[in-house]
Design an enzyme around this catalytic site. Structure first.
Site, PDB file in Angstrom:
ATOM      1  NE  ARG A 253      99.307  25.291  33.925  1.00  0.00           N
ATOM      2  CZ  ARG A 253      98.003  25.399  33.647  1.00  0.00           C
ATOM      3  NH1 ARG A 253      97.592  26.121  32.630  1.00  0.00           N
ATOM      4  NH2 ARG A 253      97.101  24.790  34.400  1.00  0.00           N
TER       5      ARG A 253
ATOM      6  CG  ASP B 175      94.138  19.545  32.211  1.00  0.00           C
ATOM      7  OD1 ASP B 175      93.033  19.572  32.779  1.00  0.00           O
ATOM      8  OD2 ASP B 175      94.647  20.550  31.659  1.00  0.00           O
TER       9      ASP B 175
ATOM     10  CE  LYS C  77      91.835  23.957  36.041  1.00  0.00           C
ATOM     11  NZ  LYS C  77      93.274  24.327  36.204  1.00  0.00           N
TER      12      LYS C  77
END
Lengths: 386, 386
Positions: free
Chosen positions: B113, B265, B276
Site C-alpha cells: 500500500r 493515512d 480516504k
C-alpha cells in the site's frame, strides 16, 4: 433513413415518429425515447429500476400505474416525472373525465415525489387545460396536452444542448484531448423524454465532433449514475468512466475535470438549486478549484414562487436504499444484498440544495443565465407575478 | 473482573492481556483487539473483508501472509497496517533473520500500500532495531519490537481519545441532546490495534457519560463506514446512523452535525491530510458551514519529510471495487454483484488530500494542534531534521 421498425414499434410513436433519427438518443444504434403513448389508452415506459442489467419496457394503463411508476422510480428525473404525470391524467380521462376523477388522479400523482417541481407544474397545466372543457371533450384534449408536454420537453432539451455546446467547444479550442465533464446522478435522456438536460450539451458536443469524456458519479444510494448515466452513455457510444461519489473532489484538484454539469429537480427564484443528494459537495469542490459548475434547468424546473432554496421540500426515502443494493450476480440473477450490519439504522435524504453562489450558470432552453433573481426574472418575464 | 476467557483465547494476549477491560473495545461485551501475537511464531487478525456479515479470525504465519492481508485489506487503517507490517517482519525472522531475508520481507510488505506512511515508518523502525543485532538475537527482538509498536499504538490512541474528549464535552455542555459527530471511512478500533483514532474521542465521550451519535459515511467504494465503522459502533453500543457519502453536506447545512472527526493515512509537515477518498469533500462542507473539522493523527502518521500534501502518493485501486460490491443475500450467502454496465470502465483513486486550510485541528497523542508547519514542528521537535 427512417428509424428501424423495431424502435418505432417498441417505443416512441406519435410525438417522436416524424423526427429524423439524430433527434433521438440511441440504444446501440436504435433510436429510443423514455415514454410514449400507444394509441389513446396506454403509455409505454422503460422500467429504469432494471437498468443497466435488463432493458425492459412496460405498459401503464391507469393513473395508479403511473403513480406507482413514479413512486418506485421506474421513471425518474424531474422532466420525465412531469411527462409521466401528464400521461397519468390522460389515462384517468380514459375511464372517467369528470372533475372529481381528474382531481383524485392529480392528488394521487402529486403525492408520489415532493421535490421535483415539474410534477406539480405538469399536473396544474393539465388541469388548467381540461377542467374548462366539457367532460366529453377532455379525453382527446388530455392525450393531446400530454403529447404537447412530451414534445416540448424534447425541444427544450435540444435547446439546452445547443446553449450548452459552446461551453464545451470553448474548452476543446483551448487545448487538445477530450473535454472532461463531471456529472452527478442521471440527467440524461433517461431523465427526460429525450436528449436529457445535463447530458444534452454532451450529446450535442459529440454530434459536433468535439471529443468528450464524462466522469460519471455513481450517485449513491440509488446509483443512478452507475446504472443509468453509464448505461445511456455506453449505449450511445460516449466515452465515460464511473467513479465513486467520493472521487470528484480529488479529480478536480488534479485538473482532470474541465466542467461540471448537473440537472435539477427545482430551482428557486434566486438560483438556489435542489438536485440529487451530493450535488452540493461537488459544487463546493468545483468552486474551490475554479472549475465551472453549470446546472441544466428547463423552464418547468424553475419555481418562481420560492424566493430561495430554503423552502424546497427535501424528500426522505427509505433507509433500505442505503443498507441494501441491487446488482447482478455472476450467474446473471438480479439480487438485492445487504451492505450494513442488521443493527445499524440508515438515513436517506434524497436531495440537497446548492446555494446560487456556487452555481456558475443555469443552462435553460432560452440560453445561459446567471443564478440570480434578477437574471432569472428577466429571462422568464411572463412568469413573474409582480 | 478480568476479560472473559473466550476473548483472551480468541485474540489479544501479550500486550493487551494485563490491561483492564475498559481499555479494550467490546464486541457485544467481549473485549477484542484487531491483532495479537500467538506465542512467537503466529499472528492472529480479524479478517475485516468479511465484516459486517461474518466475524472471523485468521492466522498469519509468514511475511507473505502479512503482505497479502494488507494488500487485500483483511487489515487496513494506517495504524493497523503499521502494526501488521511490524509483525510481518517478526514472522520473517522466525525462518531466516539474515539481512537479506529481512530486507526481502520489508520490500514485500512495503509494496502493498503506498499511501499510509505508518507502513514505511514501522518497517524502518523494525529494521533499525534488528539489523545492528547479531542474527541469533533478532527473532526475539523482532517479536518484542512488534509488541512495543502494538502497545504504543494502544497508548497513543487512548491519548488521542483523552485529548479529543473536551471537543465533545464542550458541545454537550452547550445544549441538550446527543453530540452529533460525522466520520468518514473507518478510523475506529478496527483501523488500529485498539480504541481507534477518529473514534477514540467518541468512545472516550461515551465512557464519560456524554450522549453521542455518529453519522457514519458509508465510504464508497469499499464501504468501510457501512461495514466496519457501523459494525464496531453497533458492537460497542454507540448510537449511529449510516448515510450515503453524498448526504453529509446536506446534514451540515441542516445543523445536524456538530463536529467532524476523521483519521489519516499521512499528514504532511504543513498539516495537509491524506485520507480516504471523499474526506476533502466533507472538509469543504464543514468549512462552508462553520463546523469544526478535526483529524485524529497519531505521531507515526505525520511525515515531516514532505513539506506539503502534493507529494503524497495516492494509491489507485482496481476499478472492480467500484463496479462490483459484496453483500449478504437474503439466504445468508455473501455475494459479489455487479452495479455498472459491463461496457463502462471505472476509476478508483483511494485517497485524497485535504489542504490544511480546511482542517480545524489535528488531535495527536500529544494534544490538539493547529494544522500548520510551525505548530507541528513545535509539537514534535525531535523529528525535525533541520
Amino acid at each position: 433513413m427512417p428509424p428501424p421498425a423495431r424502435a418505432v414499434a417498441a417505443i416512441g410513436d406519435n410525438a417522436g415518429f416524424a423526427l429524423p433519427i439524430r433527434t433521438r438518443m440511441n440504444v446501440h444504434g436504435i433510436a429510443t425515447q423514455t415514454i410514449a403513448a400507444i394509441g389513446d389508452d396506454r403509455v409505454e415506459i422503460i422500467d429504469q429500476t432494471r437498468l443497466p442489467h435488463e432493458f425492459v419496457r412496460i405498459l401503464l394503463t391507469s393513473p395508479a400505474d403511473a403513480a406507482e411508476a413514479i413512486a418506485v422510480m421506474r421513471v425518474r428525473g424531474a422532466p420525465l416525472i412531469g411527462a409521466t404525470a401528464a400521461y397519468g391524467l390522460a389515462l384517468a380521462a380514459v375511464t372517467d373525465a369528470g372533475d372529481a376523477a381528474l382531481a383524485d388522479a392529480a392528488d394521487l400523482l402529486a403525492a408520489t415525489r415532493p421535490t421535483a417541481v415539474n410534477l406539480r407544474w405538469a399536473l396544474e397545466r393539465m388541469l388548467a387545460r381540461l377542467l374548462p372543457l366539457p367532460p366529453a371533450a377532455r379525453r382527446a384534449a388530455a392525450w393531446a396536452e400530454a403529447a404537447a408536454i412530451r414534445a416540448e420537453d424534447i425541444a427544450q432539451n435540444r435547446a439546452i444542448g445547443a446553449h450548452g455546446l459552446p461551453l464545451l467547444a470553448a474548452i476543446a479550442e483551448r487545448r487538445p484531448g477530450p473535454v472532461n465533464v463531471l456529472t452527478h446522478c442521471n440527467a440524461g435522456w433517461l431523465a427526460t423524454v429525450d436528449w436529457g438536460t445535463a447530458l444534452a450539451p454532451v450529446y450535442a458536443a459529440a454530434e459536433a465532433g468535439i471529443p468528450v469524456h464524462v466522469w460519471v458519479d455513481e450517485t449513491r444510494p440509488r446509483n443512478q449514475g452507475a446504472s443509468l448515466t453509464a448505461w445511456e452513455l455506453a449505449s450511445h457510444g460516449i466515452a465515460h468512466t464511473v467513479i465513486a461519489d467520493n472521487a470528484g473532489g480529488h479529480l478536480m484538484r488534479r485538473g482532470e475535470v474541465d466542467l461540471c454539469i448537473v440537472g435539477t429537480d427545482r430551482v428557486a427564484a434566486n438560483g438556489d438549486v435542489a438536485n440529487k443528494i451530493g450535488t452540493y459537495l461537488k459544487a463546493l469542490a468545483a468552486f474551490d478549484n475554479g472549475i465551472p459548475f453549470h446546472v441544466a434547468a428547463p423552464g418547468p424546473s424553475i419555481d418562481f414562487a420560492l424566493a430561495d432554496g430554503s423552502a424546497i421540500p427535501i424528500e426522505t426515502r427509505a433507509g433500505d436504499e442505503v443498507s441494501h443494493i441491487l446488482g447482478r450476480a455472476d450467474d446473471g440473477r438480479l439480487l438485492r444484498v445487504r451492505l450494513t450490519p442488521a443493527a445499524s439504522p440508515a438515513a436517506n435524504p434524497a436531495f440537497d440544495v446548492t446555494p446560487a453562489r456556487l452555481v456558475t450558470g443555469l443552462i435553460t432552453e432560452r440560453g445561459l443565465v446567471a443564478a440570480d433573481t434578477a437574471a432569472l426574472a428577466a429571462l422568464y418575464p411572463e412568469r413573474q407575478t409582480r
